[in-house]
Enzyme design. Structure first.
Site, PDB file in Angstrom:
ATOM      1  N   GLU A   1      12.064   1.771  -3.807  1.00 39.39           N
ATOM      2  CA  GLU A   1      11.831   3.143  -3.318  1.00 39.39           C
ATOM      3  C   GLU A   1      12.666   3.417  -2.071  1.00 39.39           C
ATOM      4  O   GLU A   1      13.062   4.556  -1.818  1.00 39.39           O
ATOM      5  CB  GLU A   1      10.324   3.349  -3.070  1.00 39.39           C
TER       6      GLU A   1
ATOM      7  N   GLY B   1       4.835   1.829 -11.134  1.00 38.61           N
ATOM      8  CA  GLY B   1       4.014   3.025 -11.150  1.00 38.61           C
ATOM      9  C   GLY B   1       4.021   3.757 -12.478  1.00 38.61           C
ATOM     10  O   GLY B   1       3.569   4.900 -12.579  1.00 38.61           O
TER      11      GLY B   1
ATOM     12  N   GLY C   1       1.412  -2.718  -6.381  1.00 36.57           N
ATOM     13  CA  GLY C   1       1.366  -1.403  -5.752  1.00 36.57           C
ATOM     14  C   GLY C   1       0.003  -0.764  -5.981  1.00 36.57           C
ATOM     15  O   GLY C   1      -0.986  -1.088  -5.317  1.00 36.57           O
TER      16      GLY C   1
ATOM     17  N   SER D   1       3.516  -2.430 -12.133  1.00 37.94           N
ATOM     18  CA  SER D   1       2.306  -2.223 -12.935  1.00 37.94           C
ATOM     19  C   SER D   1       1.508  -3.501 -13.185  1.00 37.94           C
ATOM     20  O   SER D   1       0.970  -3.700 -14.275  1.00 37.94           O
ATOM     21  CB  SER D   1       2.649  -1.523 -14.254  1.00 37.94           C
TER      22      SER D   1
ATOM     23  N   TRP E   1       0.824  -1.223   0.000  1.00 37.32           N
ATOM     24  CA  TRP E   1       0.000   0.000   0.000  1.00 37.32           C
ATOM     25  C   TRP E   1       0.857   1.272   0.000  1.00 37.32           C
ATOM     26  O   TRP E   1       0.357   2.375  -0.102  1.00 37.32           O
ATOM     27  CB  TRP E   1      -0.969  -0.003   1.196  1.00 37.32           C
ATOM     28  N   LYS E   2       2.166   1.108   0.166  1.00 35.22           N
ATOM     29  CA  LYS E   2       3.107   2.244   0.159  1.00 35.22           C
ATOM     30  C   LYS E   2       2.642   3.352   1.115  1.00 35.22           C
ATOM     31  O   LYS E   2       2.095   3.051   2.168  1.00 35.22           O
ATOM     32  CB  LYS E   2       3.299   2.746  -1.277  1.00 35.22           C
TER      33      LYS E   2
ATOM     34  N   GLU F   1      11.256  -6.544  -9.145  1.00 34.06           N
ATOM     35  CA  GLU F   1      10.515  -5.349  -9.536  1.00 34.06           C
ATOM     36  C   GLU F   1      11.423  -4.428 -10.347  1.00 34.06           C
ATOM     37  O   GLU F   1      12.169  -3.625  -9.770  1.00 34.06           O
ATOM     38  CB  GLU F   1      10.021  -4.600  -8.298  1.00 34.06           C
TER      39      GLU F   1
ATOM     40  N   HIS G   1      12.876  -2.628  -0.913  1.00 29.92           N
ATOM     41  CA  HIS G   1      12.075  -2.081  -2.019  1.00 29.92           C
ATOM     42  C   HIS G   1      12.877  -1.001  -2.750  1.00 29.92           C
ATOM     43  O   HIS G   1      13.618  -0.243  -2.117  1.00 29.92           O
ATOM     44  CB  HIS G   1      10.762  -1.504  -1.484  1.00 29.92           C
TER      45      HIS G   1
END
Ligand code: 13P
Length: 250
Positions: free
Chosen positions: A96, A172, A233, A212, A10-11, A166, A94
């Site tokens: 990010e 995204g 995501g 995605s 869910w980030k 990923e 991750h």
């Protein structure tokens, strides 16, 4: 046969009201499903979502944790705090975290070992950037990330590690790796695992694809020989979309 494993990251989304309705909707929609399902809400919603999903077939994961058990690390969350609220799965590495919080392969390795020491299941993420793929370095990068992350991890502990491939350029962006591109990298990762351990460990390691994943491409991706699940995501924030992905084969 590797059990399919669908996870929703869910980030930094969902305030409590949205987290609550998402969890309630998924609990209702996904009961009885045969795949392993996990959602990873933000820290502030972990306890709430765990409560709602108690007794359901949906597990709850944290999105990150510190490499230390405790200490003067303002803003960090430790493995002991997660354990305290009965969380036992964590996403580590991750892209990010690597990109915006400068996490290195070595730090990720420390986190993985600490999580395993405390009995956690780990979803370890790897994946190359667009520049790395365009310069033909994707195999080298993902191999390095995987080897460093798993340094000092025993074969027995590998049953608690899921790998999420990923590619950063597919996160995204609406741009997915083609099923073939993803499957090729999953095979590469599996051969790295075989080299580090043996073929039996490699064959039983769950490797998710992330980037995605949507209801309309999930089936195609998840039907590939070496794609054992998805780390989702954006589409994990909508009950209908995550339900459709989790039920890709129904
Ligand atoms: P998207 O599904 O939004 O591309 O995100 C993928 C991801 O980073 C999951 O961890």
């Amino acid at each position: 046969m590797r059990q399919k494993f669908i996870a929703g990251n869910w980030k930094m989304f969902t305030e409590t009201a949205q987290a609550k309705s998402l969890a309630q909707g998924l609990k209702q929609n996904l009961s009885g499903i045969m795949h392993r399902i996990v959602v990873a809400p933000p820290f502030t919603a972990l306890a709430l979502v765990s409560d709602i999903l108690q007794g359901s077939n949906i597990g709850v994961a944290a999105q990150n944790m510190s490499n230390l058990e405790a200490g003067a690390r303002t803003g960090e969350i430790s493995v002991l705090m997660l354990k305290d609220i009965e969380i036992s799965t964590v996403i580590i590495g991750h892209s990010e975290r690597r990109q915006f919080f400068a996490e290195t392969d070595a730090l990720i390795n420390e986190k993985i070992k600490l999580a395993l020491k405390h009995g956690f299941d780990v979803i370890f993420c790897n994946g190359e950037t667009l520049a790395e793929r365009e310069s033909g370095k994707e195999v080298e990068v993902v191999t390095r990330q995987t080897k460093t992350a798993l340094e000092g991890v025993s074969a027995a502990d590998m049953t608690r590690i899921t790998i999420a491939y990923e590619p950063v350029w597919a996160i995204g962006t609406g741009k997915t790796a083609s099923p073939q591109q993803a499957n090729d990298m999953h095979k590469t990762i599996r051969s790295v695992i075989a080299g580090l351990y043996d073929q039996t460990v490699a064959n039983s390691t769950i490797i998710q694809y992330g980037g995605s994943v949507k209801p309309d491409n999930a089936k195609e991706l998840l039907s590939m020989s070496d794609i054992d699940g998805a780390l989702v995501g954006g589409a994990s924030l909508k009950v209908e979309d995550f339900t459709a992905i989790a039920k890709f084969d129904m």
